[in-house]
Design an enzyme around this catalytic site. Structure first.
Site, PDB file in Angstrom:
ATOM      1  N   LYS A 199     -33.935 -68.466 -18.063  1.00  0.00           N
ATOM      2  CA  LYS A 199     -35.558 -68.139 -18.350  1.00  0.00           C
ATOM      3  C   LYS A 199     -36.248 -68.653 -16.978  1.00  0.00           C
ATOM      4  O   LYS A 199     -36.208 -69.535 -16.480  1.00  0.00           O
ATOM      5  CB  LYS A 199     -35.836 -69.151 -19.370  1.00  0.00           C
ATOM      6  N   ILE A 200     -36.965 -67.773 -16.695  1.00  0.00           N
ATOM      7  CA  ILE A 200     -37.667 -67.869 -15.384  1.00  0.00           C
ATOM      8  C   ILE A 200     -39.253 -67.691 -15.674  1.00  0.00           C
ATOM      9  O   ILE A 200     -39.688 -66.507 -15.918  1.00  0.00           O
ATOM     10  CB  ILE A 200     -37.345 -66.942 -14.202  1.00  0.00           C
TER      11      ILE A 200
END
Ligand code: G3P
Length: 226
Positions: free
Chosen positions: A87-88
């Site tokens: 998850k960025i």
């Protein structure tokens, strides 16, 4: 539609997996900070073990630079496995990291989305999932459902394989609205599954059915006794 658990609580995950058709677990730094653990990687591996091979785990990076995010992605994959979705946060540096990680075949969830353009850029950068934050948008007086339906149209028009995993919910109406707006997945706190399926009103409905059956066929009778 995929239903995810937005929690890192092992007991809550174990219980919800037993009860509901769950596609996976999403975490973020705040969610991880709420659990007691001495080794974060061991905790993530314990979640992965509960999930098994057919459900997915999404774990968020913390670095502010693309280089840092890419390095964190490598460490997460090393500890948790190559199937982990990294998850960025969808910042400028985050988008730079997504472009590079996508080329390396890393699974990406673009998170912290509160605008249409953020989502469009993340889709073009190769994100597998985009995570718009519904309640946080509504807190800012942004029409979250309009944002979700525009992202869904963009994906459809571009024939993209990116999926929308809507997040940040504070009530059932927001969850239902997101699904109606065309998202592919929702990630929600396990308490909402309980709220929807174990309310006092629902229990009364079930109890009333049983009471009527009892009157006709005897106390505590089920089909097993007939
Ligand atoms: O998955 C992260 C997202 O759910 C954030 O939720 O409640 O912090 O706005 P919240």
């Amino acid at each position: 539609m995929e239903f995810y658990l937005d929690t890192a609580n092992l007991n809550a995950i174990d219980s919800a997996l037993d009860l509901y058709p769950i596609a996976g677990v999403t975490t973020n730094p705040t969610i991880l900070s709420k659990e007691t653990m001495s080794d974060v990687f061991a905790h993530l591996k314990a979640i992965q073990k509960l999930l098994g091979p057919d459900r997915s785990l999404h774990v968020q990076t913390l670095s502010d630079t693309a280089e840092g995010i890419i390095a964190e992605a490598a460490v997460l994959r090393q500890h948790v496995g190559n199937t982990v979705y990294v998850k960025i946060p969808t910042t400028s540096e985050g988008l730079k990291a997504m472009k590079q990680l996508h080329k390396q075949g890393v699974r990406i969830t673009a998170t912290a989305i509160t605008s249409k353009l953020q989502a469009y850029l993340a889709i073009n950068a190769g994100a597998d999932y985009v995570a718009p934050y519904v309640n946080r948008m509504e807190n800012l007086d942004i029409d979250a459902m309009d944002v979700l339906s525009s992202i869904a149209s963009y994906i459809s028009n571009a024939n993209s394989s990116t999926r929308i995993i809507a997040a940040s919910f504070k009530n059932l109406a927001q969850i239902n609205g997101a699904i109606d707006a065309g998202v592919h997945a929702v990630t929600i706190d396990p308490s909402f599954y309980t709220l929807a399926c174990s309310s006092a009103h629902l229990q009364k409905t079930v109890d009333d059915f049983k009471a009527d059956f009892e009157k006709a066929f005897g106390k505590d009778k089920t089909f097993l006794d007939l």
